[in-house]
Enzyme design. Structure first.
Site, mmCIF file in Angstrom:
data_model
loop_
_atom_site.group_PDB
_atom_site.id
_atom_site.type_symbol
_atom_site.label_atom_id
_atom_site.label_comp_id
_atom_site.label_asym_id
_atom_site.label_seq_id
_atom_site.Cartn_x
_atom_site.Cartn_y
_atom_site.Cartn_z
ATOM 1 N N ASN A 24 0.558 -1.479 0.006
ATOM 2 C CA ASN A 24 -0.106 0.351 0.021
ATOM 3 C C ASN A 24 1.192 1.334 -0.018
ATOM 4 O O ASN A 24 0.534 2.217 1.104
ATOM 5 C CB ASN A 24 -1.124 -0.024 1.005
ATOM 6 N N LYS A 112 2.200 -13.526 -1.737
ATOM 7 C CA LYS A 112 2.499 -12.491 -2.345
ATOM 8 C C LYS A 112 3.885 -12.219 -2.641
ATOM 9 O O LYS A 112 4.859 -12.442 -2.978
ATOM 10 C CB LYS A 112 1.866 -10.853 -3.033
ATOM 11 N N HIS A 132 -0.712 -4.537 -9.952
ATOM 12 C CA HIS A 132 -0.626 -3.994 -11.549
ATOM 13 C C HIS A 132 -0.402 -5.364 -12.482
ATOM 14 O O HIS A 132 -0.939 -5.108 -13.108
ATOM 15 C CB HIS A 132 0.611 -3.290 -11.719
#
Ligand code: SF4
Length: 223
Positions: A24, A112, A132
């Protein structure tokens, strides 16, 4: 065959913590927070013993500092308790499944983040999916998924062997510079004809912003 990432390969904990800090926020802010931690404590052992408020102050530049400080300190203390030290080099003998199993058990560390460890610290063939990667693969019509986790599950087994790092890195740069979240530059996009994004005509007709400076700094390629 390990990937050749320029420079020395970072340590496992460096990648885990840098990726945590990058959640973030921009890679430049999280790189500053990462550097602050390294300069302030000098080692992850000392970070584990540091006061929580002091850790939070060191990383406040990257946002969500309370949560990130708590989860980093907890990770470090729990790993040290379990393995006796924070030298995790022995994990290079672990399988990918065992690495996922170990790190996913820590609060705040997801698929991730662990995939980033596999690629950047261990040279494994893994495919981290961030915002993305998730957005661009959906707009292009390669997947139709509602979350980064689901995108990861859809594509992790179909990317040709040895191509995951390259694809991950290029999709991040493409998503930051061309296929942007709010105003994709469809008018200059080389994938326009292949793209399935339903609003691509609308965005093609918009003017291309004068400032198209490239944003290619990836923290994990620089720690
Ligand atoms: S045409 Fe537009 S939406 Fe499609 S991939 Fe290119 S920039 Fe993204």
């Amino acid at each position: 065959m390990p990937y050749e990432i320029s420079g020395d390969r970072p340590e496992i904990l460096d990648v885990l913590i840098a990726t945590k800090l990058s959640q973030n926020t921009t890679d430049k802010s999280s790189f500053r927070a990462f550097t602050n931690l390294k300069e302030k404590y000098g080692s992850w052992e000392k970070t584990a013993d540091a006061d929580l408020r002091s850790i939070r102050n060191a990383i406040k530049v990257c946002g969500l500092a309370d949560t990130k400080a708590k989860e980093i300190k907890s990770l470090l203390k729990n790993l040290r308790k379990k393995f006796g030290s924070l030298d995790l080099e022995f994990m290079h003998d672990y399988s990918n499944g065992k690495i996922y199993g170990e790190f996913l058990s820590h609060k705040g560390f997801g698929v991730k983040t662990v995939s980033c460890v596999l690629i950047f610290a261990m040279g494994r063939d893994a495919f981290p999916v961030d915002t993305h990667v998730h957005r661009t693969l959906n707009r292009l019509g390669i997947v139709r998924t509602s979350s980064a986790e689901k995108t990861y599950e859809s594509v992790k087994d179909i990317i040709p062997k040895g191509k995951k790092y390259e694809l991950h890195s290029n999709l991040i740069k493409f998503g930051r510079n061309i296929c942007k979240a709010k105003n994709p530059l469809c008018g200059v996009c080389f994938l326009y004809r292949q793209c399935r994004f339903e609003d691509k005509i609308k965005f093609r007709e918009k003017d291309t912003p004068a400032d198209t400076t490239e944003n290619n700094f990836i923290i994990l390629e620089n720690i």
